[in-house]
Design an enzyme around this catalytic site. Structure first.
Site, PDB file in Angstrom:
ATOM      1  N   GLY A  15       0.878  -1.364   0.022  1.00  0.00           N
ATOM      2  CA  GLY A  15       0.074   0.159   0.048  1.00  0.00           C
ATOM      3  C   GLY A  15       0.624   1.270   0.162  1.00  0.00           C
ATOM      4  O   GLY A  15       1.679   1.386   0.770  1.00  0.00           O
ATOM      5  N   ASP A  72       2.350  11.867  -3.678  1.00  0.00           N
ATOM      6  CA  ASP A  72       2.814  11.188  -4.619  1.00  0.00           C
ATOM      7  C   ASP A  72       1.541  10.681  -5.087  1.00  0.00           C
ATOM      8  O   ASP A  72       0.694   9.829  -4.769  1.00  0.00           O
ATOM      9  CB  ASP A  72       3.591  10.155  -4.049  1.00  0.00           C
ATOM     10  CG  ASP A  72       4.004   9.106  -5.237  1.00  0.00           C
ATOM     11  OD1 ASP A  72       3.988   9.139  -6.202  1.00  0.00           O
ATOM     12  OD2 ASP A  72       4.810   8.165  -4.668  1.00  0.00           O
ATOM     13  N   ALA A 100      -6.601  17.784  -4.853  1.00  0.00           N
ATOM     14  CA  ALA A 100      -5.380  17.322  -3.937  1.00  0.00           C
ATOM     15  C   ALA A 100      -3.902  18.116  -4.340  1.00  0.00           C
ATOM     16  O   ALA A 100      -3.261  18.451  -3.431  1.00  0.00           O
ATOM     17  CB  ALA A 100      -5.281  15.735  -3.950  1.00  0.00           C
ATOM     18  N   GLU A 158       2.101   9.604 -15.323  1.00  0.00           N
ATOM     19  CA  GLU A 158       0.953  10.581 -14.595  1.00  0.00           C
ATOM     20  C   GLU A 158       0.968  12.109 -15.018  1.00  0.00           C
ATOM     21  O   GLU A 158      -0.008  12.629 -14.999  1.00  0.00           O
ATOM     22  CB  GLU A 158       1.281  10.375 -13.097  1.00  0.00           C
ATOM     23  CG  GLU A 158       0.996   8.935 -12.409  1.00  0.00           C
ATOM     24  CD  GLU A 158       1.783   8.700 -11.240  1.00  0.00           C
ATOM     25  OE1 GLU A 158       1.484   7.639 -10.639  1.00  0.00           O
ATOM     26  OE2 GLU A 158       2.424   9.557 -10.488  1.00  0.00           O
ATOM     27  N   GLY A 212      11.438   6.107 -14.119  1.00  0.00           N
ATOM     28  CA  GLY A 212      12.083   4.890 -14.340  1.00  0.00           C
ATOM     29  C   GLY A 212      13.559   4.987 -14.125  1.00  0.00           C
ATOM     30  O   GLY A 212      14.249   5.969 -13.117  1.00  0.00           O
ATOM     31  N   ALA A 213      14.276   4.538 -14.866  1.00  0.00           N
ATOM     32  CA  ALA A 213      15.858   4.770 -14.925  1.00  0.00           C
ATOM     33  C   ALA A 213      16.114   6.094 -15.603  1.00  0.00           C
ATOM     34  O   ALA A 213      17.408   6.395 -15.544  1.00  0.00           O
ATOM     35  CB  ALA A 213      16.661   3.368 -15.604  1.00  0.00           C
ATOM     36  N   THR A 246       7.932  -2.618  -7.535  1.00  0.00           N
ATOM     37  CA  THR A 246       6.692  -2.475  -6.894  1.00  0.00           C
ATOM     38  C   THR A 246       6.721  -1.206  -5.995  1.00  0.00           C
ATOM     39  O   THR A 246       5.711  -0.236  -5.851  1.00  0.00           O
ATOM     40  CB  THR A 246       6.075  -3.827  -6.203  1.00  0.00           C
ATOM     41  OG1 THR A 246       5.885  -4.852  -6.855  1.00  0.00           O
ATOM     42  CG2 THR A 246       4.826  -3.536  -5.296  1.00  0.00           C
ATOM     43  N   ASP A 293       7.677   4.762  -4.047  1.00  0.00           N
ATOM     44  CA  ASP A 293       7.526   4.811  -2.409  1.00  0.00           C
ATOM     45  C   ASP A 293       8.881   4.948  -1.787  1.00  0.00           C
ATOM     46  O   ASP A 293       8.781   5.677  -0.747  1.00  0.00           O
ATOM     47  CB  ASP A 293       6.681   3.821  -1.815  1.00  0.00           C
ATOM     48  CG  ASP A 293       5.150   3.287  -2.590  1.00  0.00           C
ATOM     49  OD1 ASP A 293       4.803   4.412  -2.884  1.00  0.00           O
ATOM     50  OD2 ASP A 293       5.011   2.207  -2.753  1.00  0.00           O
TER      51      ASP A 293
END
Length: 326
Positions: free
Chosen positions: A35, A164, A185, A198, A228-229, A254, A258
Site C-alpha cells: 500500500g 505522490d 489534492a 502521470e 524509471g531509469a 513495486t 514509495d
C-alpha cells in the site's frame, strides 16, 4: 506526535506477488505487506526517520498482519483505526521480464475507504512536520474529503502537505480517474511527486509540460517527475533541473516510487528541511540535489528486491550506493 514527525495517510493492503509459472502446476502467490502510503511510512522508518501511519484496517487476518508489519518496521500505529464493516484490500501482482508490474485489485469494498475526517486524532497534528498522501484515497467522495481535511489541517499546523500521485486507474469507477478530484489534492500540496506517465495523464486537460508544471507550482513549491531509469526532474518557482538515477538490475518495481518519496522525506526530516525549513532548502540547489540523489538511491535499491515493505532499504545501504556512484 513528536516534533517533525511525518504522517503517511491512506491505504495499507496485501500484495500477493505471483511466482513464475511452472508448467503443469497451480500458480502460487506470496503475501507481502504493501500500500503506497504504508510503504512510504516503512521506508522512512527503515531509514531512521520518525513516522506515523494513519489509516483504516479490517479486523481480519490481513489487517492483523499489516498492523504487526508496521510495528515491526518501527512505524507508529497509534492513529490506525480498525473496522469490521469491510475487509482489508488485496492486490495481486504479476511481473514482466523487466520487473514491471501488473495489478489486479480487490478493492472496493475495502477497509481503508471507510476512514472519515472524524477518525483523525486531533493530537496527531501537533508538532507534525509533514502529512503525506497519494491518490488512492481520492477514489470515493467521503475518503477523499478525509484526505483533503488531513492535508488542510497539517498545513494549518505549519506542516508540509505532500502527495505522490501513484495513480491506479483500476481503483476508480469505470477505470476513469477524476481529473477535478486529482487537481483538488494536487493544488493542496506543497510537494508533488509524479511519474512521467502521470504527468502525461494530467495533460488530458490540454496543457503542455511547461503549462502543466506552472499550474502545479501555483500551489506546490516543489514538483518532482520520475521516469524509471531516466533522470529525475525537479521544478521550483525559482528554477529547475535534473539528476541521473542509478544503474541497477530491476527485478520488481513495486515499491520504487514509495522508496523514492520515503527517502526524500526522511532526508528532509533528518536535515531540518520540513515545515519551516522547506523554503530554505529550495533556495539551495546543491542541498536539494543531495536530498534528491539520496531519494534516487533508495528507489534504485528497492527495485533490486521483491515485495513492498520487504524491498525497502536502510540508511546505511543508501549511503553505500551513493559512495559507489558519487
Amino acid at each position: 506526535m513528536s516534533a517533525g514527525t511525518i504522517a503517511c495517510f491512506g491505504e495499507a493492503l496485501i500484495d500477493f506477488l505471483a511466482d513464475p509459472p511452472t508448467p503443469g502446476e497451480a500458480r502460487t502467490f506470496r503475501q507481502y505487506a504493501g500500500g503506497a502510503p504504508a510503504n512510504a511510512a516503512v521506508a522512512i522508518a527503515r531509514l531512521g526517520g520518525r513516522c506515523e501511519f494513519i489509516g483504516m484496517l479490517g479486523t481480519d487476518m490481513f489487517g492483523d498482519f499489516l498492523l504487526e508489519s508496521l510495528r515491526e518496521a518501527g512505524v507508529g500505529v497509534r492513529s490506525v483505526r480498525r473496522t469490521a464493516q469491510a475487509r482489508t484490500a488485496l492486490a495481486f501482482v504479476s511481473l514482466d521480464a523487466q520487473g514491471e508490474r501488473s495489478f489486479s485489485f480487490y478493492r472496493p469494498p475495502a477497509a481503508d475507504l471507510l476512514f472519515r475526517a472524524g477518525d483523525f486524532d486531533d493530537a496527531g497534528f501537533t508538532g507534525i512536520g509533514c502529512f503525506h498522501v497519494c491518490s488512492n484515497s481520492l477514489t470515493e467522495a467521503e475518503v477523499a474529503a478525509a484526505t483533503l481535511s488531513g492535508m488542510a489541517r497539517a498545513r494549518a499546523a505549519g506542516a508540509l502537505a505532500s502527495i505522490d500521485l501513484n495513480l491506479r486507474p483500476a481503483l476508480w469507477q469505470d477505470g476513469a480517474p477524476s481529473l477535478p478530484a486529482l487537481w483538488t489534492a494536487l493544488e493542496a500540496a506543497d510537494l508533488v511527486k509524479l511519474a512521467r506517465e502521470e504527468l502525461e495523464f494530467l495533460k488530458r486537460d490540454g496543457l503542455g509540460d511547461d503549462d502543466l508544471v506552472a499550474r502545479l507550482l501555483q500551489g506546490a513549491r516543489l514538483v518532482l517527475v520520475t521516469d524509471g531509469a531516466m533522470p529525475v526532474r525537479w521544478y521550483t518557482r525559482a528554477g529547475s533541473g535534473e539528476l541521473p538515477t542509478f544503474d541497477v538490475r530491476a527485478i520488481d518495481t513495486t515499491a520504487a516510487g514509495d522508496a523514492f518519496i520515503g527517502g526524500l522525506l526522511s532526508q528532509l526530516q533528518r536535515c531540518g528541511h520540513l515545515a519551516g525549513g522547506f523554503d530554505a532548502l529550495l533556495a539551495q540547489a546543491g542541498e536539494l540535489a543531495r536530498c534528491l540523489r539520496y531519494a534516487a538511491a533508495c528507489g534504485a535499491l528497492a527495485v533490486t528486491r521483491h515485495g513492498a515493505f520487504a524491498a525497502l532499504p536502510r540508511h546505511e545501504e543508501a549511503l553505500a550506493l551513493l559512495d559507489q556512484a558519487p
